[in-house]
Design a protein around this motif. Structure first.
Motif, short mmCIF file in Angstrom:
data_model
loop_
_atom_site.label_atom_id
_atom_site.label_comp_id
_atom_site.label_asym_id
_atom_site.label_seq_id
_atom_site.Cartn_x
_atom_site.Cartn_y
_atom_site.Cartn_z
N ARG A 105 -20.14 -33.07 26.22
CA ARG A 105 -19.19 -32.55 27.21
C ARG A 105 -18.64 -31.26 26.63
N LYS A 106 -19.32 -30.16 26.92
CA LYS A 106 -19.02 -28.88 26.28
C LYS A 106 -18.44 -27.91 27.31
N ARG A 107 -17.30 -27.34 27.00
CA ARG A 107 -16.63 -26.42 27.92
C ARG A 107 -17.22 -25.03 27.79
N GLY A 108 -17.61 -24.43 28.93
CA GLY A 108 -18.12 -23.07 28.94
C GLY A 108 -17.03 -22.06 29.25
N ALA A 109 -17.33 -20.78 29.06
CA ALA A 109 -16.32 -19.74 29.27
C ALA A 109 -15.96 -19.57 30.74
N LYS A 110 -16.95 -19.65 31.65
CA LYS A 110 -16.74 -19.60 33.10
C LYS A 110 -15.83 -18.43 33.49
N ALA A 111 -16.17 -17.22 33.07
CA ALA A 111 -15.28 -16.07 33.23
C ALA A 111 -15.14 -15.62 34.67
N ILE A 112 -16.15 -15.88 35.50
CA ILE A 112 -16.09 -15.46 36.90
C ILE A 112 -16.49 -16.63 37.81
N LYS A 113 -16.17 -16.48 39.10
CA LYS A 113 -16.65 -17.45 40.08
C LYS A 113 -16.98 -16.71 41.37
N MET A 114 -17.97 -17.24 42.10
CA MET A 114 -18.37 -16.64 43.37
C MET A 114 -17.66 -17.37 44.50
N ILE A 115 -16.99 -16.60 45.36
CA ILE A 115 -16.25 -17.18 46.48
C ILE A 115 -16.69 -16.52 47.79
N TYR A 116 -16.18 -17.02 48.90
CA TYR A 116 -16.48 -16.43 50.20
C TYR A 116 -15.90 -15.02 50.27
N GLY A 117 -16.67 -14.12 50.89
CA GLY A 117 -16.17 -12.80 51.21
C GLY A 117 -15.99 -12.71 52.72
N SER A 118 -16.25 -11.53 53.25
CA SER A 118 -16.13 -11.36 54.70
C SER A 118 -17.00 -10.20 55.15
N GLY A 119 -17.33 -10.20 56.44
CA GLY A 119 -18.06 -9.08 57.03
C GLY A 119 -19.39 -8.83 56.37
N GLU A 120 -19.58 -7.61 55.93
CA GLU A 120 -20.85 -7.19 55.32
C GLU A 120 -21.07 -7.82 53.95
N THR A 121 -20.00 -8.37 53.35
CA THR A 121 -20.09 -8.97 52.03
C THR A 121 -19.68 -10.44 52.12
N PRO A 122 -20.62 -11.33 52.47
CA PRO A 122 -20.25 -12.73 52.69
C PRO A 122 -19.83 -13.47 51.44
N THR A 123 -20.22 -13.00 50.26
CA THR A 123 -19.77 -13.61 49.00
C THR A 123 -19.37 -12.51 48.02
N ARG A 124 -18.49 -12.87 47.09
CA ARG A 124 -18.08 -11.90 46.06
C ARG A 124 -17.64 -12.65 44.81
N ASN A 125 -17.73 -11.98 43.68
CA ASN A 125 -17.31 -12.56 42.41
C ASN A 125 -15.89 -12.12 42.07
N VAL A 126 -15.09 -13.06 41.56
CA VAL A 126 -13.73 -12.76 41.12
C VAL A 126 -13.53 -13.40 39.75
N PRO A 127 -12.61 -12.89 38.94
CA PRO A 127 -12.33 -13.54 37.65
C PRO A 127 -11.71 -14.92 37.85
N THR A 128 -12.04 -15.84 36.99
CA THR A 128 -11.40 -17.16 37.03
C THR A 128 -10.02 -17.07 36.37
N SER A 129 -9.18 -18.02 36.70
CA SER A 129 -7.86 -18.06 36.09
C SER A 129 -7.96 -18.61 34.67
N LYS A 130 -6.91 -18.42 33.91
CA LYS A 130 -6.87 -18.95 32.55
C LYS A 130 -7.00 -20.47 32.57
N ALA A 131 -6.36 -21.10 33.57
CA ALA A 131 -6.43 -22.57 33.68
C ALA A 131 -7.85 -23.02 34.00
N GLU A 132 -8.55 -22.28 34.86
CA GLU A 132 -9.93 -22.65 35.21
C GLU A 132 -10.86 -22.51 34.01
#
Length: 794
Positions: free
Chosen positions: A258-285
């Motif tokens: 059970r090894k924790r990774g850095a997980k620095a970014i996550k892909m979430i829903y976007g809008s319009g011409e960009t249906p998905t986008r990457n954002v930084p994860t929170s410190k808690a995440e």
């Protein structure tokens, strides 16, 4: 084209025999919905366009002949790959939808939205080539996937882009290499209800260990958000490993990693011409694990269910809906690399000398390669790659495949074992070190390197050219022996490398290796954190134990899981675990250890082994060791774990240690628990019959027994000529204790170095009637043959 043939097929009507019509991905989704839903495996609903829909589109736009001519021109060298791919894709993207096909897609999408109870329900649009995911070809990432597509017009545009992706440069190149006819491969499109993993989590899992082929493991990678980052290797995910043979018992949780990774970014829903986008994860995440233990167990059980149904190791993608908390399988395909390896044969690498360690990461493959680095940070610069170099980059995606084929090895900053770089490296047979974090900052083009993926789960990059040898071992013809031949193993990360060896178990695993490498902290510093004087040490401990509400739990958890990997590699055969046997100077070297250890003139024969376990100085630390063993055996299910007590000087100490163990829930004989003692002190030989009353077996530690029999410090350079495990006095001691153990009905083996260094020593042990001989993995074959010859001669 026959107008009666439908261009749409709902997943629930499909089975895996429908590959020719809807491709590997879509036929597999239908197979699972039809046959595995009743067993609890959840798959999001959806529909597929058929191969006939693809050919209808191609022919309605008069593209068949044009595409064939363009491919032919490329094959004859008249056009470059880039020109060919771009021209074909442009033709497809400019095409118009045949009215019937478009109407069927629109109506199916409306029905899927009605079923979801939404207007314009968001969907995933995935390409599924009709020749993909065959037993010897993965087509990993060859065509495109589009996520969070909403509305009929956007769906039709995404489907058109999927068709065009059949002719990306990488897809054309892959088919050409694999011998597929470009004009006989059609493309089906899977339109699947989106799982809200953008606010949940997702990842990839395999029903086999991807590096060694160990078939009793489920490997799960997990990250926050949509799963494309895990697949492409853009994120360093969590990693979990679960032992399959114990999954049927609902009372057990055999999660061995059970090894924790850095997980620095996550892909979430976007809008319009960009249906998905990457954002930084929170410190808690970043600090949290994506999956709970219960979720890990659900996914692992699904993996075994899917593997059992398909009859082969599987590669699966999963997602967790952040709104409902439900888990889903969104793809499943046969694993294509380990499945093709010859089972009885494996390669063993030995590194004789090496330069300093430059970086570390996850080890992909099982080879060692030396060469010059070639740093390429962007796909637009891949024409600068030098053939035969070691590719160093941040991450790879399918556009990198043409130069990955020309590389000697691959090193990336980001990615897990299921990333694109890892999958393609395995398929190409290349060693790779992925997820290093900073390779592109430390390494430079032209630098001489050695990439080692033959030392366990951790991949190493060394400076310069290392000296190494490789031996191909076929274990199918090894003789059987009455005398057991076991392995000495310490590193949990390397345990699975040796699973194909026909061993009789693990004769010695050193707990202190796990403590030193996986835990690093002195157990008493965790129990009495408030006593620590050095603030920098306290901060280091706080960092390492992040995520654990109770600091001693960190020790128990890490130790139990490290030992579990070793036990798993040989289960149900015994794995003999020696309780901690650090000397005081070694204990003091652990983080926080200096505050709890005495200073000794001669730690080798000082406060070590059994004497520590009932001493007020360490009794609480030993209790944590016992808790880890109890969890290993009773909560995780590894009842093959045998406890061994080192450096037990007297029968009185034997009694005291067994009493302390019992106080901590480890009672000899209960739940099948066996307790052995190291035979490494002359008193163990002299009083063997009495020690046998308290222990189930002996394991001869020939190094310490030689030292104390001959009075020679084994670490002394001046006396090295006198230190001889084959000395007549030492052999007398060994023969005597083997005889005494036999009379008492106790098991006896030898776990010292002598048989590994001198396989002929095995003959002497067999003649004495020893039960087992434990050796290092690289000498197993030689010793096994020596034992067979000795048994035959006697």
């Amino acid at each position: 084209m026959n107008e009666l043939i439908p261009h749409i097929a709902w997943f629930e009507t499909l089975q895996r025999v429908d590959v020719a019509s809807v491709g590997g991905k879509n036929s597999s989704l239908g197979e699972m919905i039809q046959h595995l839903a009743a067993q609890g495996v959840d798959v999001p609903p959806g529909f597929a366009t058929t191969a006939d829909a693809y050919w209808t589109y191609i022919d309605a736009n008069n593209l068949r002949e044009k595409v064939s001519l363009l491919v032919g021109d490329w094959q004859r060298g008249k056009m470059s790959l880039a020109e060919t791919g771009q021209t074909i894709r442009t033709l497809i993207l400019r095409g118009d939808w045949p009215e019937r096909t478009a109407n069927e897609i629109r109506e199916a999408y409306r029905e899927l939205s009605r079923r979801a109870g939404k207007t314009d329900s968001p969907v995933a649009v995935r390409s599924s080539a009709t020749a993909e995911d065959l037993p010897d070809a993965s087509f990993a990432g060859q065509q495109e996937t589009y996520l969070n597509i909403r509305g009929e017009d956007d769906l039709l545009n995404a489907c058109r882009r999927c068709y065009a992706s059949l002719f990306t440069d990488r897809a054309i190149s892959y088919r050409q290499t694999r011998g597929f006819d470009h004009m006989k491969v059609a493309l089906s499109i899977g339109v699947q209800q989106m799982v809200r993993s953008d606010i949940g989590g997702s990842g990839v899992m395999f029903s086999i260990d991807t590096e060694t082929g160990f078939d009793k493991i489920v490997l799960i990678n997990a990250a926050w958000g949509l799963g494309e980052n895990v697949v492409q290797g853009a994120v360093d995910p969590d990693e979990y490993q679960v032992y399959k043979p114990l999954l049927d018992n609902p009372a057990l949780k055999p999660i061995i990693e059970r090894k924790r990774g850095a997980k620095a970014i996550k892909m979430i829903y976007g809008s319009g011409e960009t249906p998905t986008r990457n954002v930084p994860t929170s410190k808690a995440e970043r600090a949290a694990l994506v999956l709970s233990d219960d979720e890990i167990m659900v996914l692992a059980r699904w993996a075994t269910t899917i593997e059992r149904h398909y009859g082969c190791p599987m590669d699966m993608e999963w997602a967790r809906d952040g709104e409902t908390g439900r888990l889903y399988i969104v793809q499943a395909r046969p694993e294509t690399v380990q499945a093709q390896r010859k089972a009885p044969e494996f390669r063993s690498y030995t590194i004789a000398s090496k330069g300093k360690t430059l970086i570390k990461g996850l080890s992909i493959g099982d080879a060692v390669v030396s060469g010059h680095a070639c740093l390429i940070e962007s796909a637009k610069d891949i024409d600068q790659f030098i053939d035969g170099s070691i590719l160093v980059t941040s991450t790879t995606d399918p556009d990198w495949v043409p130069i990955m084929k020309r590389a000697a090895a691959i090193i990336t900053d980001h990615g897990g074992r299921t990333s694109h770089a890892a999958i393609v490296s395995r398929e190409l047979g290349l060693p790779a070190v992925v997820g290093t974090g900073n390779a592109t900052e430390i390494l430079h083009t032209g630098q001489e390197l050695t990439v080692s993926c033959a030392e366990g789960d951790e991949g190493m990059v060394y400076e310069g050219t290392a000296e190494f040898s490789v031996e191909t071992v076929d274990v199918s013809n090894l003789p059987t022996t009455k005398t057991g031949v076991m392995l000495n193993l310490a590193n949990p990360g390397a345990a699975f490398r040796w699973w194909r060896l026909p061993t009789d178990g693990i004769g010695l695993t050193r707990m202190e290796f796990v403590i030193n490498n996986a835990i690093q902290i002195h157990p008493m510093a965790l129990i009495h954190f408030d006593r620590l004087k050095d603030e920098s040490v306290k901060q280091e401990i706080e960092t390492l134990t992040a995520g654990y509400a109770n600091k001693p739990d960190y020790f128990v958890d890490k130790l139990a899981r490290g030992l579990a990997r070793l036990c798993a590699s040989t289960y149900p055969k015994p794995a003999i675990i020696r309780m901690s046997d650090f000397k005081t100077n070694e204990y003091a070297g652990l983080i926080g250890g200096a505050d709890f250890e005495p200073s000794e003139e001669n730690p080798m024969i000082g406060f070590r082994g059994a004497s520590r376990y009932y001493s007020p100085r360490y009794r609480e630390g030993f209790a944590l060791e016992c808790r880890a063993i109890k969890r290993l055996r009773e909560e995780m299910g590894f009842t093959n774990a045998v406890v061994m007590i080192p450096f037990c000087r007297s029968v009185g100490e034997a009694k005291a240690v067994l009493e302390v163990m019992a106080e901590n829930g480890l009672t000899r004989g209960e739940n099948g628990l066996k307790v052995y003692v190291m035979c490494e002190i002359p008193s163990n030989v002299i009083l063997a019959a009495k020690f046998a009353e308290y222990f189930d077996g002996f394991s001869i530690g020939s190094n310490d027994l030689t030292q104390l029999t001959l009075g020679v410090d084994r670490d002394s350079g001046e006396l090295s000529d006198l230190f001889d495990e084959q000395d007549e006095a030492v052999k007398w001691m060994i023969a005597r204790v083997i005889d005494e153990a036999g009379k008492a009905g106790a098991k006896i083996g030898l776990c010292g170095q002598a048989p590994s260094d001198h396989p002929e020593f095995a003959r002497f042990l067999v003649e004495c009637g020893i039960d087992t001989i434990s050796v290092t993995p690289d000498s197993f074959i030689k010793v096994k043959k020596q034992v067979a010859e000795a048994e035959k001669a006697s």
